[in-house]
Design a protein around this motif. Structure first.
Motif, PDB file in Angstrom:
ATOM      1  N   GLU A  67     -63.640 -40.778  19.616  1.00 49.20           N
ATOM      2  CA  GLU A  67     -64.703 -40.852  20.605  1.00 49.20           C
ATOM      3  C   GLU A  67     -66.008 -41.104  19.870  1.00 49.20           C
ATOM      4  OE1 GLU A  67     -64.881 -37.603  23.375  1.00 49.20           O
ATOM      5  OE2 GLU A  67     -62.705 -37.557  23.586  1.00 49.20           O
ATOM      6  N   LEU A  68     -66.848 -41.947  20.451  1.00 47.16           N
ATOM      7  CA  LEU A  68     -68.139 -42.267  19.856  1.00 47.16           C
ATOM      8  C   LEU A  68     -69.241 -41.880  20.834  1.00 47.16           C
ATOM      9  CD1 LEU A  68     -67.337 -45.849  18.527  1.00 47.16           C
ATOM     10  CD2 LEU A  68     -67.340 -43.734  17.224  1.00 47.16           C
ATOM     11  N   ILE A  69     -70.187 -41.095  20.360  1.00 45.09           N
ATOM     12  CA  ILE A  69     -71.344 -40.718  21.162  1.00 45.09           C
ATOM     13  C   ILE A  69     -72.562 -41.345  20.490  1.00 45.09           C
ATOM     14  CG2 ILE A  69     -72.744 -38.816  22.069  1.00 45.09           C
ATOM     15  CD1 ILE A  69     -70.245 -37.009  21.714  1.00 45.09           C
ATOM     16  N   PRO A  70     -73.294 -42.216  21.192  1.00 45.75           N
ATOM     17  CA  PRO A  70     -74.480 -42.822  20.573  1.00 45.75           C
ATOM     18  C   PRO A  70     -75.498 -41.743  20.199  1.00 45.75           C
ATOM     19  CG  PRO A  70     -73.920 -43.910  22.645  1.00 45.75           C
ATOM     20  CD  PRO A  70     -73.070 -42.689  22.546  1.00 45.75           C
ATOM     21  N   THR A  71     -76.051 -41.849  18.998  1.00 41.48           N
ATOM     22  CA  THR A  71     -76.977 -40.805  18.534  1.00 41.48           C
ATOM     23  C   THR A  71     -78.242 -40.718  19.379  1.00 41.48           C
ATOM     24  OG1 THR A  71     -77.866 -42.339  16.890  1.00 41.48           O
ATOM     25  CG2 THR A  71     -76.192 -40.765  16.139  1.00 41.48           C
ATOM     26  N   PHE A  72     -78.641 -41.800  20.040  1.00 40.03           N
ATOM     27  CA  PHE A  72     -79.884 -41.744  20.816  1.00 40.03           C
ATOM     28  C   PHE A  72     -79.777 -40.856  22.050  1.00 40.03           C
ATOM     29  CE2 PHE A  72     -77.803 -45.304  22.936  1.00 40.03           C
ATOM     30  CZ  PHE A  72     -78.153 -45.138  24.265  1.00 40.03           C
ATOM     31  N   ILE A  73     -78.545 -40.480  22.461  1.00 43.59           N
ATOM     32  CA  ILE A  73     -78.407 -39.564  23.601  1.00 43.59           C
ATOM     33  C   ILE A  73     -78.102 -38.129  23.163  1.00 43.59           C
ATOM     34  CG2 ILE A  73     -77.717 -41.404  25.180  1.00 43.59           C
ATOM     35  CD1 ILE A  73     -74.842 -40.273  25.049  1.00 43.59           C
ATOM     36  N   VAL A  74     -77.918 -37.909  21.852  1.00 46.46           N
ATOM     37  CA  VAL A  74     -77.597 -36.573  21.339  1.00 46.46           C
ATOM     38  C   VAL A  74     -78.862 -35.715  21.331  1.00 46.46           C
ATOM     39  CG1 VAL A  74     -76.811 -35.260  19.323  1.00 46.46           C
ATOM     40  CG2 VAL A  74     -75.646 -37.379  19.976  1.00 46.46           C
ATOM     41  N   GLU A  75     -78.746 -34.541  21.946  1.00 45.06           N
ATOM     42  CA  GLU A  75     -79.859 -33.592  21.997  1.00 45.06           C
ATOM     43  C   GLU A  75     -79.832 -32.625  20.816  1.00 45.06           C
ATOM     44  OE1 GLU A  75     -82.290 -33.389  24.451  1.00 45.06           O
ATOM     45  OE2 GLU A  75     -81.492 -35.246  25.256  1.00 45.06           O
ATOM     46  N   HIS A  76     -78.612 -32.155  20.473  1.00 44.56           N
ATOM     47  CA  HIS A  76     -78.493 -31.125  19.441  1.00 44.56           C
ATOM     48  C   HIS A  76     -77.055 -31.075  18.923  1.00 44.56           C
ATOM     49  CE1 HIS A  76     -80.524 -27.590  17.680  1.00 44.56           C
ATOM     50  NE2 HIS A  76     -79.300 -27.143  17.522  1.00 44.56           N
ATOM     51  N   ILE A  77     -76.898 -30.748  17.647  1.00 46.18           N
ATOM     52  CA  ILE A  77     -75.576 -30.522  17.052  1.00 46.18           C
ATOM     53  C   ILE A  77     -75.602 -29.159  16.379  1.00 46.18           C
ATOM     54  CG2 ILE A  77     -73.870 -31.296  15.351  1.00 46.18           C
ATOM     55  CD1 ILE A  77     -75.032 -34.127  15.635  1.00 46.18           C
ATOM     56  N   TRP A  78     -74.676 -28.281  16.783  1.00 41.66           N
ATOM     57  CA  TRP A  78     -74.539 -26.969  16.152  1.00 41.66           C
ATOM     58  C   TRP A  78     -73.275 -26.998  15.293  1.00 41.66           C
ATOM     59  CZ3 TRP A  78     -75.902 -27.276  21.347  1.00 41.66           C
ATOM     60  CH2 TRP A  78     -77.101 -26.661  21.703  1.00 41.66           C
ATOM     61  N   VAL A  79     -73.417 -26.557  14.049  1.00 41.82           N
ATOM     62  CA  VAL A  79     -72.268 -26.445  13.149  1.00 41.82           C
ATOM     63  C   VAL A  79     -72.166 -24.981  12.755  1.00 41.82           C
ATOM     64  CG1 VAL A  79     -71.233 -27.182  10.979  1.00 41.82           C
ATOM     65  CG2 VAL A  79     -72.638 -28.792  12.287  1.00 41.82           C
ATOM     66  N   SER A  80     -71.032 -24.351  13.088  1.00 45.28           N
ATOM     67  CA  SER A  80     -70.787 -22.953  12.711  1.00 45.28           C
ATOM     68  C   SER A  80     -69.920 -22.941  11.465  1.00 45.28           C
ATOM     69  CB  SER A  80     -70.086 -22.204  13.841  1.00 45.28           C
ATOM     70  OG  SER A  80     -70.856 -22.242  15.014  1.00 45.28           O
ATOM     71  N   ASP A  81     -70.451 -22.431  10.379  1.00 41.44           N
ATOM     72  CA  ASP A  81     -69.700 -22.370   9.134  1.00 41.44           C
ATOM     73  C   ASP A  81     -68.628 -21.294   9.212  1.00 41.44           C
ATOM     74  OD1 ASP A  81     -70.985 -24.425   7.669  1.00 41.44           O
ATOM     75  OD2 ASP A  81     -72.674 -23.085   7.285  1.00 41.44           O
TER      76      ASP A  81
END
Length: 93
Positions: free
Chosen positions: A76-90
């Protein structure tokens, strides 16, 4: 039913979870915007590994049946211009 552990990776490194929040316009209502969220731990796709990467102009989500043999179920590809936030939990140590 066997509980299969899904491995979650961000740029190839194992993490606890990745959540991507993005906006999406509704098809029949161009002025209506809804917030969508991809949550790797809650995604229903049965797979061995899910790898999330930011590549060029897209957040790429790849679902692997067998990662070591590079057998991909889907991408799946999500264009970066519509991305609001990315959370990465280590992973917890």
């Amino acid at each position: 039913m066997t509980d299969i552990k899904k491995t979650i990776k961000f740029h190839g490194l194992e993490v606890a979870n990745v959540i991507v929040r993005y906006t999406q316009r509704e098809v029949n209502k161009p002025d209506a915007i809804k917030i969508q969220e991809f949550d790797a731990t809650k995604d229903p796709q049965i797979c061995e590994t899910v790898n999330i990467q930011v590549v060029s102009e897209f957040v790429t989500i790849t679902f692997y049946k067998n990662e070591s043999d590079n057998i991909i179920i889907r991408r799946e590809l999500i264009p970066t211009f519509i991305v609001e936030h990315i959370w990465v939990s280590d992973l917890q140590q």
